[in-house]
Every structure is written in C-alpha cells, then in structure tokens.
Enzyme design. Structure first.
Site, short mmCIF file in Angstrom:
data_model
loop_
_atom_site.label_atom_id
_atom_site.label_comp_id
_atom_site.label_asym_id
_atom_site.label_seq_id
_atom_site.Cartn_x
_atom_site.Cartn_y
_atom_site.Cartn_z
N TYR A 26 0.79 -1.23 0.00
CA TYR A 26 0.00 0.00 0.00
C TYR A 26 0.83 1.28 0.00
O TYR A 26 0.26 2.37 -0.04
CB TYR A 26 -0.94 0.01 1.22
N HIS A 103 -8.17 1.83 -5.93
CA HIS A 103 -7.44 0.88 -5.08
C HIS A 103 -5.95 1.17 -5.19
O HIS A 103 -5.44 1.34 -6.30
CB HIS A 103 -7.73 -0.57 -5.49
#
Length: 150
Positions: A26, A103
């Site tokens: 991430y 995302h």
C-alpha cells in the site's frame, strides 16, 4: 470554471492504518498525507474537496446519503468493502452521483477473493495498482468529466 465542483473522497476500512500497514502493498504514505496532497491539488483545480474515512460500513453509507444533491462526484476507495458490500453499492445507486473506484494495490494480482468488486460495474471508472497517484488521477478525471458536462 465559474462555480466550484464539490468532490467527496471516501475511504473504507483499515485505510486509516496506511503508512504502517503492509507498506510493500500500500505504500509508505499515511492517509493524511494522501488527503493533504489531494486537497492541495483540488484547490489548484478550484474544487471543493471533502474527505471521510470509516471502518464502519453504515457510516460510509450515511455519508453517501448525505452527499445527495450536494456533491458532484465521489472518489471512493472502498477497501475490503469492495468485495462484500451490496449496501454501499445500493447507496451509490440511490444517490445517482458518478464515482470512480480507487485501489492502491492491483487487486487483480492478489488473492482470488479480491478480484470481485460489487462497485466496478456501476463506476464511471476504476483505478487500481497505481498507489497514491491513483487518487490524483481520479480527481483529474472527475474534474475533466464534470467540466465537459457543465
């Protein structure tokens, strides 16, 4: 553009842990850093930007409902709710506000259960796997589309 567009950024569960949560997937930026960068960019684009993050599905749904008739576009990273929430899908359909699904990671290169989204087929677009830059690309796209339609 005379009037400001109003764009709502929604972030789902566990995104408040960005910066320390699996940075290899991430990235190392915190959610606050991502939102601050996006806010600066929004100001330069003459966009009013609101942000909301919650780990609770009902809170995200409530915020979507509140957006009706006040928000021009939604940028949403539904996180894990992507794969589970018919309720968020229904809320987005109910308010009829165009949205882009975001995302940070490439969900299609991950576990099979992450490959399905309850939102993608009703989204104006989907951005995945481009890290925090995906938010900027989504903002730019939303502004471009709003400018073309107004």
């Amino acid at each position: 553009m005379a009037d400001k567009f109003h764009i709502l950024v929604l972030n789902g569960p566990n995104l408040n842990m960005l910066g320390t949560r699996e940075p290899e997937k991430y990235g190392s930026l915190t959610l606050s850093e991502i939102v601050n960068r996006l806010s600066t960019e929004a100001t330069s684009l003459n966009v009013e930007l609101d942000h909301f993050q919650s780990n609770a599905e009902y809170a995200i749904i409530d915020r979507i409902h509140q957006a009706k008739d006040t928000v021009d576009y939604i940028l949403i990273n539904p996180a894990a709710f992507t794969h589970t929430s018919v309720a968020i899908r229904d809320a987005l359909l109910a308010v009829s506000i165009p949205f882009i699904e975001i995302h940070l990671s490439n969900v299609h290169a991950r576990e099979p259960f992450r490959h399905h989204s309850y939102l993608s087929d009703i989204a104006a677009g989907v951005i995945c796997g481009l890290g925090a830059d995906g938010y900027s690309y989504a903002l730019q796209t939303a502004v471009k589309r709003l400018s073309q339609s107004h």
